[in-house]
Structures are given as structure tokens and as C-alpha cells.
Design a protein around this motif. Sequence first.
Motif, PDB file in Angstrom:
ATOM      1  N   GLY A 250       0.778  -1.216   0.000  1.00 29.20           N
ATOM      2  CA  GLY A 250       0.000   0.000   0.000  1.00 29.20           C
ATOM      3  C   GLY A 250       0.818   1.279   0.000  1.00 29.20           C
ATOM      4  N   ARG A 251       2.109   1.174   0.255  1.00 28.93           N
ATOM      5  CA  ARG A 251       3.013   2.327   0.199  1.00 28.93           C
ATOM      6  C   ARG A 251       3.542   2.464  -1.226  1.00 28.93           C
ATOM      7  N   SER A 252       4.156   3.601  -1.519  1.00 33.91           N
ATOM      8  CA  SER A 252       4.626   3.790  -2.889  1.00 33.91           C
ATOM      9  C   SER A 252       5.941   4.541  -2.958  1.00 33.91           C
ATOM     10  N   ILE A 253       6.641   4.312  -4.057  1.00 34.13           N
ATOM     11  CA  ILE A 253       7.681   5.224  -4.507  1.00 34.13           C
ATOM     12  C   ILE A 253       6.921   6.318  -5.240  1.00 34.13           C
ATOM     13  N   ILE A 254       6.824   7.482  -4.629  1.00 34.77           N
ATOM     14  CA  ILE A 254       5.906   8.524  -5.086  1.00 34.77           C
ATOM     15  C   ILE A 254       6.182   8.922  -6.537  1.00 34.77           C
ATOM     16  N   PRO A 255       5.155   9.356  -7.264  1.00 40.31           N
ATOM     17  CA  PRO A 255       5.365   9.725  -8.666  1.00 40.31           C
ATOM     18  C   PRO A 255       6.347  10.875  -8.803  1.00 40.31           C
ATOM     19  N   HIS A 256       7.337  10.693  -9.682  1.00 38.87           N
ATOM     20  CA  HIS A 256       8.372  11.708  -9.825  1.00 38.87           C
ATOM     21  C   HIS A 256       9.120  11.539 -11.140  1.00 38.87           C
TER      22      HIS A 256
ATOM     23  N   ALA B 136       4.654  16.996   0.783  1.00 39.50           N
ATOM     24  CA  ALA B 136       3.273  16.945   0.316  1.00 39.50           C
ATOM     25  C   ALA B 136       3.018  15.672  -0.482  1.00 39.50           C
ATOM     26  N   ALA B 137       3.992  15.286  -1.301  1.00 40.92           N
ATOM     27  CA  ALA B 137       3.838  14.073  -2.097  1.00 40.92           C
ATOM     28  C   ALA B 137       3.776  12.836  -1.222  1.00 40.92           C
ATOM     29  N   LEU B 138       4.568  12.792  -0.174  1.00 42.18           N
ATOM     30  CA  LEU B 138       4.525  11.649   0.746  1.00 42.18           C
ATOM     31  C   LEU B 138       3.184  11.559   1.454  1.00 42.18           C
ATOM     32  N   ARG B 139       2.665  12.702   1.885  1.00 47.49           N
ATOM     33  CA  ARG B 139       1.364  12.694   2.558  1.00 47.49           C
ATOM     34  C   ARG B 139       0.256  12.204   1.632  1.00 47.49           C
ATOM     35  N   LYS B 140       0.321  12.575   0.375  1.00 51.90           N
ATOM     36  CA  LYS B 140      -0.753  12.234  -0.555  1.00 51.90           C
ATOM     37  C   LYS B 140      -0.560  10.883  -1.224  1.00 51.90           C
ATOM     38  N   TYR B 141       0.694  10.523  -1.545  1.00 54.39           N
ATOM     39  CA  TYR B 141       0.939   9.335  -2.340  1.00 54.39           C
ATOM     40  C   TYR B 141       1.822   8.275  -1.667  1.00 54.39           C
ATOM     41  N   GLY B 142       2.457   8.660  -0.550  1.00 50.83           N
ATOM     42  CA  GLY B 142       3.404   7.718   0.065  1.00 50.83           C
ATOM     43  C   GLY B 142       2.750   6.541   0.728  1.00 50.83           C
TER      44      GLY B 142
ATOM     45  N   GLU C 210      -2.897  13.139  -9.441  1.00 49.48           N
ATOM     46  CA  GLU C 210      -4.353  13.290  -9.392  1.00 49.48           C
ATOM     47  C   GLU C 210      -4.802  14.640  -9.952  1.00 49.48           C
ATOM     48  N   ALA C 211      -3.891  15.596 -10.004  1.00 49.26           N
ATOM     49  CA  ALA C 211      -4.213  16.922 -10.541  1.00 49.26           C
ATOM     50  C   ALA C 211      -3.775  17.081 -11.995  1.00 49.26           C
ATOM     51  N   ALA C 212      -3.385  15.993 -12.646  1.00 49.07           N
ATOM     52  CA  ALA C 212      -2.925  16.058 -14.033  1.00 49.07           C
ATOM     53  C   ALA C 212      -4.046  16.505 -14.960  1.00 49.07           C
ATOM     54  N   LYS C 213      -3.701  17.336 -15.938  1.00 48.00           N
ATOM     55  CA  LYS C 213      -4.662  17.830 -16.918  1.00 48.00           C
ATOM     56  C   LYS C 213      -4.272  17.311 -18.303  1.00 48.00           C
ATOM     57  N   PRO C 214      -5.145  16.493 -18.923  1.00 46.14           N
ATOM     58  CA  PRO C 214      -4.824  15.963 -20.254  1.00 46.14           C
ATOM     59  C   PRO C 214      -5.100  16.984 -21.353  1.00 46.14           C
TER      60      PRO C 214
ATOM     61  N   ASN D  98      -3.629  15.818 -27.371  1.00 44.07           N
ATOM     62  CA  ASN D  98      -2.555  15.003 -27.948  1.00 44.07           C
ATOM     63  C   ASN D  98      -2.149  13.828 -27.071  1.00 44.07           C
ATOM     64  N   GLY D  99      -2.899  13.607 -25.997  1.00 43.82           N
ATOM     65  CA  GLY D  99      -2.584  12.502 -25.106  1.00 43.82           C
ATOM     66  C   GLY D  99      -1.514  12.814 -24.083  1.00 43.82           C
ATOM     67  N   LEU D 100      -1.114  14.082 -23.993  1.00 47.29           N
ATOM     68  CA  LEU D 100      -0.134  14.496 -22.995  1.00 47.29           C
ATOM     69  C   LEU D 100      -0.833  14.922 -21.716  1.00 47.29           C
ATOM     70  N   LEU D 101      -0.082  14.870 -20.615  1.00 45.59           N
ATOM     71  CA  LEU D 101      -0.589  15.293 -19.320  1.00 45.59           C
ATOM     72  C   LEU D 101       0.265  16.433 -18.789  1.00 45.59           C
ATOM     73  N   SER D 102      -0.376  17.481 -18.316  1.00 44.76           N
ATOM     74  CA  SER D 102       0.316  18.568 -17.629  1.00 44.76           C
ATOM     75  C   SER D 102       0.119  18.350 -16.135  1.00 44.76           C
ATOM     76  N   VAL D 103       1.225  18.116 -15.417  1.00 46.29           N
ATOM     77  CA  VAL D 103       1.136  17.675 -14.027  1.00 46.29           C
ATOM     78  C   VAL D 103       1.851  18.658 -13.109  1.00 46.29           C
ATOM     79  N   PRO D 104       1.168  19.156 -12.056  1.00 42.79           N
ATOM     80  CA  PRO D 104       1.825  20.087 -11.132  1.00 42.79           C
ATOM     81  C   PRO D 104       2.937  19.412 -10.344  1.00 42.79           C
ATOM     82  N   ARG D 105       3.994  20.152 -10.135  1.00 40.85           N
ATOM     83  CA  ARG D 105       5.041  19.703  -9.224  1.00 40.85           C
ATOM     84  C   ARG D 105       4.621  19.946  -7.791  1.00 40.85           C
ATOM     85  N   MET D 106       5.184  19.165  -6.853  1.00 45.17           N
ATOM     86  CA  MET D 106       4.850  19.342  -5.442  1.00 45.17           C
ATOM     87  C   MET D 106       6.071  19.014  -4.590  1.00 45.17           C
ATOM     88  N   THR D 107       6.055  19.449  -3.343  1.00 43.10           N
ATOM     89  CA  THR D 107       7.171  19.174  -2.452  1.00 43.10           C
ATOM     90  C   THR D 107       7.178  17.705  -2.064  1.00 43.10           C
TER      91      THR D 107
END
Length: 247
Positions: A125-131, A241-247, A222-226, A229-238
Motif C-alpha cells: 500500500g506504500r509507494s515510490i511517489i510519482p516523480h 506533500a507528495a509523501l502525505r498524498k501518495y506515500g 491526481e491533478a494532471a490535466k490531459p 494530444n494525449g499528454l498530461l500537464s502535471v503540477p510539481r509538489m514538495t
Amino acid sequence: MYAELTRRSAIARLGAITSLLMIGNNTSAFAGTTGREIERLVSSIEELSGALRGALISVADWRAGIAELLSQVPETELMQGIDFDHLAARIGFAELGVSTARIDFGLNEHRTLNFLPKLFAVDRGRSIIPHGHSNMVSAHLPLTGAFRLRQYDQVSRDERTLTIRPTADRVIRAGDLSSIGEDDDNVHWFIAEEPSYTFDVILTGLDETADETFEIFNLDMEAAKPDTNGLLSVPRMTVSAALRKYG
């Protein structure tokens, strides 16, 4: 041009031979059949990584070479060679994200390699956060367990976002190697479906003119905007914050 490449090739090979001779403490660090296999593996990864640092091969060549090398050593032998039980017991599992340990392969403390070998431990259930990354490449071999792996090409980035293209979404298990290039498959996200461990080969500082030895860009997927052209624009985060949300 040919003479320069020949000279650089000779230097790279000499460095690899020197690395082989300096690995371990005599032969004690690599005793037995498994030890000799691990010795050859470390020497070959060192030679390949030195060739990449010397611009004698491409990142694609390095990725293919690492895949070939790691396919030749069973995960059980690799685990024995890195003293897996000891390392795993020492680092445990993190409450969020991952626990890691550097693997020394019995090297003299003053000896450094062209690559950084590490063990990653990720609980269920834990993750290597998206990066994503800059100025580094890496390869990741699950030793036990299973992950859902998603990967993306890094198309562009600025101070706030990364633009990425999906390339993979699959479950990987022991022996299913993944790797990242400079842009290709450069963004990844591992979610452990059971307690899992990976053996990682990491190279940083490939561009010695860059301002940073390497950079990591944590992403709010989760905040990615498609776009169309099939690309995603994804916000960067600290990282926190990434550990709290995705870790």
C-alpha cells in the motif's frame, strides 16, 4: 576522430579492469560460485556505467546492457550477494514512502563506483511517489513482491509543471526490470501490492556542466490535466506533500 574514440575506449576498459581488481577485500567479499557471479555482475555494471559517463555509449545502450546483465543473475543469487536478509532487517519499512540502504558489495570504504547500488523496501500500500528526474538514469529490479508501475516520457518542464506522455501501466514482479532514460520513461510511480524490495542501479551527474548533480520532480498525478494530444500537464509538489498524498 577514430583515434580519440580508440583512446577513450582504452581508458574506459582500463578503468573497468582496475575496478575489478579493487572490488572486495582480496576474494573474501565474493566467496563461492554466487560470489563470483556477483563480482562479474558488479564489474560489468561498472564498465557499462563508466562507458556511459565517458559518452562512449548512449543511454539506450546502457539501459539495454543493464537489462541483459541483470537477466543473467537469478534474483535469489543477487539477494545472497547483497546480504539481503541483513539489509532488509536493518532498514525495515517506512510508515510513508520507502526505506533504502546503500549496498557496498564489500568494497573498501575509500572505493567509489560509477553507479550507486541501493536496496529499496516498500510495504504493501506504500509507494515510490510519482516523480521525474534530471541529470540521472536508473534501473529497478524487483527482488520480491509486486508493484503497479506507471511510467511516462518527460516531454517538457518548467518551475511549476511537467508535461508527460504515458508509456506503461502494468504489474511487475521479481525479475521484471524497469529503467528510465533522460526523457524516455523518465517519470515513474511504483505502488506496492505486497511487501516488496527492489535492487536499484543509479547514475547521477551525467552532465557535469549542469547546475545540479541531479534533480527529482515530485508530481501530483491526481491533478494532471490531459490535452488533445494525449499528454498530461502535471503540477510539481514538495516531497513532504507528495509523501502525505501518495506515500
